[in-house]
Write a protein that holds these residues in place. Structure first.
Motif, PDB file in Angstrom:
ATOM      1  N   VAL A 140       0.842  -1.202   0.000  1.00 18.25           N
ATOM      2  CA  VAL A 140       0.000   0.000   0.000  1.00 18.25           C
ATOM      3  C   VAL A 140       0.876   1.251   0.000  1.00 18.25           C
ATOM      4  CG1 VAL A 140      -1.667   1.338   1.356  1.00 18.25           C
ATOM      5  CG2 VAL A 140      -1.968  -1.140   1.094  1.00 18.25           C
ATOM      6  N   GLY A 141       1.912   1.260   0.820  1.00 19.09           N
ATOM      7  CA  GLY A 141       2.789   2.421   0.871  1.00 19.09           C
ATOM      8  C   GLY A 141       3.464   2.693  -0.462  1.00 19.09           C
ATOM      9  N   ASN A 142       3.957   1.658  -1.099  1.00 19.95           N
ATOM     10  CA  ASN A 142       4.610   1.836  -2.402  1.00 19.95           C
ATOM     11  C   ASN A 142       3.614   2.282  -3.468  1.00 19.95           C
ATOM     12  OD1 ASN A 142       7.301   1.192  -1.695  1.00 19.95           O
ATOM     13  ND2 ASN A 142       6.847  -0.995  -1.757  1.00 19.95           N
ATOM     14  N   LEU A 143       2.375   1.795  -3.384  1.00 19.17           N
ATOM     15  CA  LEU A 143       1.345   2.240  -4.321  1.00 19.17           C
ATOM     16  C   LEU A 143       1.060   3.724  -4.146  1.00 19.17           C
ATOM     17  CD1 LEU A 143      -0.957   1.854  -6.373  1.00 19.17           C
ATOM     18  CD2 LEU A 143      -2.403   1.102  -4.452  1.00 19.17           C
ATOM     19  N   ILE A 144       0.952   4.166  -2.919  1.00 14.73           N
ATOM     20  CA  ILE A 144       0.678   5.583  -2.658  1.00 14.73           C
ATOM     21  C   ILE A 144       1.811   6.460  -3.196  1.00 14.73           C
ATOM     22  CG2 ILE A 144       0.470   7.312  -0.811  1.00 14.73           C
ATOM     23  CD1 ILE A 144      -1.029   5.064   0.768  1.00 14.73           C
ATOM     24  N   ILE A 145       3.036   6.042  -2.980  1.00 14.95           N
ATOM     25  CA  ILE A 145       4.172   6.812  -3.495  1.00 14.95           C
ATOM     26  C   ILE A 145       4.150   6.842  -5.023  1.00 14.95           C
ATOM     27  CG2 ILE A 145       6.686   6.889  -3.671  1.00 14.95           C
ATOM     28  CD1 ILE A 145       5.533   7.818  -0.967  1.00 14.95           C
ATOM     29  N   LYS A 146       3.830   5.727  -5.637  1.00 13.54           N
ATOM     30  CA  LYS A 146       3.752   5.664  -7.105  1.00 13.54           C
ATOM     31  C   LYS A 146       2.694   6.636  -7.628  1.00 13.54           C
ATOM     32  CE  LYS A 146       2.834   2.424 -10.901  1.00 13.54           C
ATOM     33  NZ  LYS A 146       2.523   0.997 -11.230  1.00 13.54           N
ATOM     34  N   LEU A 147       1.538   6.669  -6.981  1.00 11.62           N
ATOM     35  CA  LEU A 147       0.466   7.570  -7.413  1.00 11.62           C
ATOM     36  C   LEU A 147       0.831   9.027  -7.127  1.00 11.62           C
ATOM     37  CD1 LEU A 147      -2.574   5.448  -6.197  1.00 11.62           C
ATOM     38  CD2 LEU A 147      -1.887   5.850  -8.576  1.00 11.62           C
ATOM     39  N   TYR A 148       1.477   9.263  -6.005  1.00 12.55           N
ATOM     40  CA  TYR A 148       1.920  10.619  -5.665  1.00 12.55           C
ATOM     41  C   TYR A 148       2.908  11.137  -6.704  1.00 12.55           C
ATOM     42  CZ  TYR A 148       4.555  14.205  -3.092  1.00 12.55           C
ATOM     43  OH  TYR A 148       5.195  15.363  -2.711  1.00 12.55           O
ATOM     44  N   GLU A 149       3.880  10.334  -7.059  1.00  8.91           N
ATOM     45  CA  GLU A 149       4.868  10.759  -8.055  1.00  8.91           C
ATOM     46  C   GLU A 149       4.223  10.967  -9.427  1.00  8.91           C
ATOM     47  OE1 GLU A 149       7.814  11.665  -7.480  1.00  8.91           O
ATOM     48  OE2 GLU A 149       8.170  10.903  -5.466  1.00  8.91           O
ATOM     49  N   LYS A 150       3.244  10.168  -9.733  1.00 12.60           N
ATOM     50  CA  LYS A 150       2.571  10.264 -11.030  1.00 12.60           C
ATOM     51  C   LYS A 150       1.733  11.531 -11.155  1.00 12.60           C
ATOM     52  CE  LYS A 150      -0.772   7.785 -13.954  1.00 12.60           C
ATOM     53  NZ  LYS A 150      -1.604   6.545 -14.062  1.00 12.60           N
ATOM     54  N   HIS A 151       1.092  11.938 -10.061  1.00  8.98           N
ATOM     55  CA  HIS A 151       0.078  12.989 -10.148  1.00  8.98           C
ATOM     56  C   HIS A 151       0.472  14.323  -9.515  1.00  8.98           C
ATOM     57  CE1 HIS A 151      -2.827  10.195 -11.785  1.00  8.98           C
ATOM     58  NE2 HIS A 151      -2.729   9.403 -10.743  1.00  8.98           N
ATOM     59  N   ARG A 152       1.562  14.380  -8.773  1.00 10.67           N
ATOM     60  CA  ARG A 152       1.807  15.586  -7.982  1.00 10.67           C
ATOM     61  C   ARG A 152       2.095  16.824  -8.833  1.00 10.67           C
ATOM     62  NH1 ARG A 152       7.690  15.260  -5.015  1.00 10.67           N
ATOM     63  NH2 ARG A 152       8.984  14.754  -6.827  1.00 10.67           N
ATOM     64  N   ARG A 153       2.565  16.636 -10.049  1.00 11.30           N
ATOM     65  CA  ARG A 153       2.862  17.789 -10.902  1.00 11.30           C
ATOM     66  C   ARG A 153       1.619  18.624 -11.186  1.00 11.30           C
ATOM     67  NH1 ARG A 153       5.429  17.532 -17.056  1.00 11.30           N
ATOM     68  NH2 ARG A 153       5.383  19.785 -17.471  1.00 11.30           N
ATOM     69  N   PHE A 154       0.479  17.940 -11.327  1.00 15.01           N
ATOM     70  CA  PHE A 154      -0.763  18.646 -11.652  1.00 15.01           C
ATOM     71  C   PHE A 154      -1.742  18.691 -10.480  1.00 15.01           C
ATOM     72  CE2 PHE A 154       0.838  16.948 -15.717  1.00 15.01           C
ATOM     73  CZ  PHE A 154       1.006  18.142 -16.402  1.00 15.01           C
ATOM     74  N   HIS A 155      -1.332  18.132  -9.362  1.00 14.38           N
ATOM     75  CA  HIS A 155      -2.159  18.176  -8.143  1.00 14.38           C
ATOM     76  C   HIS A 155      -1.241  18.602  -6.998  1.00 14.38           C
ATOM     77  CE1 HIS A 155      -5.672  16.118  -9.996  1.00 14.38           C
ATOM     78  NE2 HIS A 155      -4.726  15.568 -10.744  1.00 14.38           N
TER      79      HIS A 155
END
Length: 203
Positions: A150-165
């Motif tokens: 779960v932690g690695n998934l959250i980091i993956k999603l954070y890195e993917k989306h943080r530029r526009f969110h």
């Protein structure tokens, strides 16, 4: 009872916190029986073998329903206990719990609308039963692996989306339980330098 409440509330347009609150009830059960894990496992087995819950869970998996994400902590915990061989349930029931877990982290969460609060809440949904597993010893290693996934998934999603969110870095930890995060940093990840959640949001 717990099963009826899960079924009824997930059939309604419930606030995510209402479904997440079931984990608090389960945590109280774990605290009550942490010194008698056999009783805890019997209770978990009764829940897993409830025919209404199994039917409802299969439907949730098939539809990739959001309520599974919001009640994830219960299914994370039951899956960990099942994977540890602690529940004496059928292979079909074990597979159902595993499929529920995998559906949450591979199909529902990665494809949902970007939401820092939902991401942070998901980590808490893993953290709470992990702390419970540390107390009772039941499914401890399995819960540790779930926390890491779960932690690695959250980091993956954070890195993917943080530029526009741009609010993700603030919103995600707002829904985490910091005291639990600190325990997991040491007990699950092996220290701050190895914990991607700590490095991303608490460093």
């Amino acid at each position: 009872d717990l099963v009826s409440d899960i079924k009824n509330r997930s059939n309604q347009d419930s606030h995510p916190d209402h479904l997440a609150s079931f984990l608090e009830r389960w945590e109280l059960l774990e605290m009550e029986y942490e010194s008698n894990p056999r009783v805890l496992c019997r209770i978990a087995k009764i829940v897993v073998q409830n025919d209404e819950l199994k039917t409802h869970l299969r439907h949730g998996i098939e539809m990739k329903s959001g309520w599974l994400r919001d009640a994830a902590g219960i299914f994370f915990r039951l899956h960990s206990m099942s994977a540890a061989g602690s529940l004496n349930i059928s292979d079909d029931e074990k597979s159902l719990l595993k499929e529920a877990y995998e559906t949450i982290i591979t199909k529902i969460v990665p494809n949902m609308e970007v939401s820092g609060h939902h991401y942070g809440a998901l980590y808490s949904q893993a953290a709470v039963p992990c702390i419970s597993a540390m107390r009772s010893g039941v499914g401890k290693a399995e819960m540790n692996e779930i926390v890491k996934s779960v932690g690695n998934l959250i980091i993956k999603l954070y890195e993917k989306h943080r530029r526009f969110h741009l609010d993700l870095g603030i919103a995600i930890p707002e829904r985490m339980i910091e005291s639990y995060v600190k325990v997991l940093t040491e007990e699950v990840w092996g220290g701050e330098i190895n914990d991607p959640i700590f490095l991303a949001f608490y460093n």
